[in-house]
Design a protein around this motif. Sequence first.
Motif, PDB file in Angstrom:
ATOM      1  N   ILE A 211     -71.153  45.531 -36.206  1.00  0.00           N
ATOM      2  CA  ILE A 211     -71.463  44.230 -36.578  1.00  0.00           C
ATOM      3  C   ILE A 211     -72.444  44.104 -37.751  1.00  0.00           C
ATOM      4  O   ILE A 211     -72.246  43.222 -38.766  1.00  0.00           O
ATOM      5  CB  ILE A 211     -72.211  43.345 -35.181  1.00  0.00           C
ATOM      6  CG1 ILE A 211     -70.830  43.178 -34.211  1.00  0.00           C
ATOM      7  CG2 ILE A 211     -72.471  42.154 -35.707  1.00  0.00           C
ATOM      8  CD1 ILE A 211     -71.485  42.740 -32.978  1.00  0.00           C
TER       9      ILE A 211
ATOM     10  N   HIS B 107     -72.011  42.462 -41.386  1.00  0.00           N
ATOM     11  CA  HIS B 107     -72.829  41.543 -41.843  1.00  0.00           C
ATOM     12  C   HIS B 107     -73.520  41.928 -43.153  1.00  0.00           C
ATOM     13  O   HIS B 107     -73.821  41.064 -43.936  1.00  0.00           O
ATOM     14  CB  HIS B 107     -73.961  41.492 -40.609  1.00  0.00           C
ATOM     15  CG  HIS B 107     -74.900  40.050 -41.203  1.00  0.00           C
ATOM     16  ND1 HIS B 107     -76.243  40.330 -41.359  1.00  0.00           N
ATOM     17  CD2 HIS B 107     -74.777  38.596 -41.034  1.00  0.00           C
ATOM     18  CE1 HIS B 107     -76.799  39.015 -41.534  1.00  0.00           C
ATOM     19  NE2 HIS B 107     -75.787  38.271 -41.422  1.00  0.00           N
TER      20      HIS B 107
ATOM     21  N   LEU C  69     -69.799  37.760 -27.148  1.00  0.00           N
ATOM     22  CA  LEU C  69     -68.996  37.970 -28.624  1.00  0.00           C
ATOM     23  C   LEU C  69     -68.211  36.957 -28.983  1.00  0.00           C
ATOM     24  O   LEU C  69     -67.801  36.525 -29.806  1.00  0.00           O
ATOM     25  CB  LEU C  69     -68.398  39.452 -28.783  1.00  0.00           C
ATOM     26  CG  LEU C  69     -69.385  40.645 -28.916  1.00  0.00           C
ATOM     27  CD1 LEU C  69     -68.567  41.947 -29.094  1.00  0.00           C
ATOM     28  CD2 LEU C  69     -70.485  40.657 -29.909  1.00  0.00           C
TER      29      LEU C  69
ATOM     30  N   ILE D 183     -66.862  37.928 -40.606  1.00  0.00           N
ATOM     31  CA  ILE D 183     -67.602  38.583 -39.179  1.00  0.00           C
ATOM     32  C   ILE D 183     -66.744  37.938 -38.146  1.00  0.00           C
ATOM     33  O   ILE D 183     -66.811  38.462 -36.952  1.00  0.00           O
ATOM     34  CB  ILE D 183     -68.986  37.874 -39.368  1.00  0.00           C
ATOM     35  CG1 ILE D 183     -69.786  38.674 -38.257  1.00  0.00           C
ATOM     36  CG2 ILE D 183     -69.118  36.183 -39.389  1.00  0.00           C
ATOM     37  CD1 ILE D 183     -70.135  39.816 -38.666  1.00  0.00           C
TER      38      ILE D 183
ATOM     39  N   THR E  33     -68.130  33.987 -31.790  1.00  0.00           N
ATOM     40  CA  THR E  33     -67.058  34.037 -32.676  1.00  0.00           C
ATOM     41  C   THR E  33     -66.690  32.676 -32.829  1.00  0.00           C
ATOM     42  O   THR E  33     -66.221  32.166 -33.696  1.00  0.00           O
ATOM     43  CB  THR E  33     -65.700  35.067 -32.205  1.00  0.00           C
ATOM     44  OG1 THR E  33     -66.228  36.253 -32.070  1.00  0.00           O
ATOM     45  CG2 THR E  33     -64.675  35.041 -33.171  1.00  0.00           C
TER      46      THR E  33
ATOM     47  N   THR F 257     -71.175  49.023 -31.092  1.00  0.00           N
ATOM     48  CA  THR F 257     -70.662  47.877 -31.387  1.00  0.00           C
ATOM     49  C   THR F 257     -71.643  46.964 -32.335  1.00  0.00           C
ATOM     50  O   THR F 257     -71.208  46.368 -33.415  1.00  0.00           O
ATOM     51  CB  THR F 257     -70.343  46.745 -30.025  1.00  0.00           C
ATOM     52  OG1 THR F 257     -69.549  47.634 -29.334  1.00  0.00           O
ATOM     53  CG2 THR F 257     -69.755  45.461 -30.586  1.00  0.00           C
TER      54      THR F 257
ATOM     55  N   LEU G 156     -65.632  40.221 -35.271  1.00  0.00           N
ATOM     56  CA  LEU G 156     -66.088  39.952 -33.707  1.00  0.00           C
ATOM     57  C   LEU G 156     -65.160  40.031 -32.816  1.00  0.00           C
ATOM     58  O   LEU G 156     -65.138  40.449 -31.643  1.00  0.00           O
ATOM     59  CB  LEU G 156     -67.061  38.796 -33.853  1.00  0.00           C
ATOM     60  CG  LEU G 156     -68.501  39.003 -34.345  1.00  0.00           C
ATOM     61  CD1 LEU G 156     -69.232  37.776 -34.338  1.00  0.00           C
ATOM     62  CD2 LEU G 156     -69.426  40.074 -33.710  1.00  0.00           C
TER      63      LEU G 156
ATOM     64  N   LEU H  18     -74.010  33.193 -38.379  1.00  0.00           N
ATOM     65  CA  LEU H  18     -74.082  34.221 -37.433  1.00  0.00           C
ATOM     66  C   LEU H  18     -75.333  33.892 -36.734  1.00  0.00           C
ATOM     67  O   LEU H  18     -75.342  33.933 -35.503  1.00  0.00           O
ATOM     68  CB  LEU H  18     -73.839  35.684 -37.985  1.00  0.00           C
ATOM     69  CG  LEU H  18     -74.115  36.720 -36.903  1.00  0.00           C
ATOM     70  CD1 LEU H  18     -72.977  36.464 -35.930  1.00  0.00           C
ATOM     71  CD2 LEU H  18     -73.789  38.044 -37.518  1.00  0.00           C
TER      72      LEU H  18
END
Length: 197
Positions: free
Chosen positions: A80, A84, A12, A90, A16, A76, A94, A25
Amino acid sequence: IKKIEAIFPQFLRDVTDNINAGMTLPQAIKTASENDYDVMSDYIKELSAKIGWGIAFDKAFLNFADATKSKVIKRTVKGIIEVHKHGGAINVVLRAISESVLELERIKKERETSVYGPMVTGYFIFFLFLGIMITMAKVLIPAFITQGQGEVESVRTFFTDMFRNMVVIQGVFAGIGIGKMAEGTISAGIKHAFVLA
């Protein structure tokens, strides 16, 4: 699963960092998939390939979470996907998720170390119980039986069977209790129960 959960925050963080560098992403995941994530590498490469083939991001990420068989990662990933879908920042989300997963891992490790003493005590108590049962079966019961030989054997067999059953029952439930204390789930206690029984 534990290894995957320990590596997931690093993945993650890398995603990021890629987003902070200006990638989308999907691009960030594709770039991160080139890194080595030990046991998690194959799952990430598969995720990247599915996104590259045009499979919807949400579906590909959910398949990734299901493949890892980790509850932490499933929770998780759902977060996310929501960010999104609804267009939040994001990279910020993240980073926060990665820090919270790391914090959860740290708390789990602290709990495991703090429960090590009671776990050893649980094993000690079981083996003490086992010793008492063996002593009673081999020494105490024969000393109390003074009737005829035929009766002695039947009484000895009765008590031996009863003590064996008590030890197995004690082993199963002590194991489940030890697993629940040490790892937080009853299913984790099955291995302890199997060893003790």
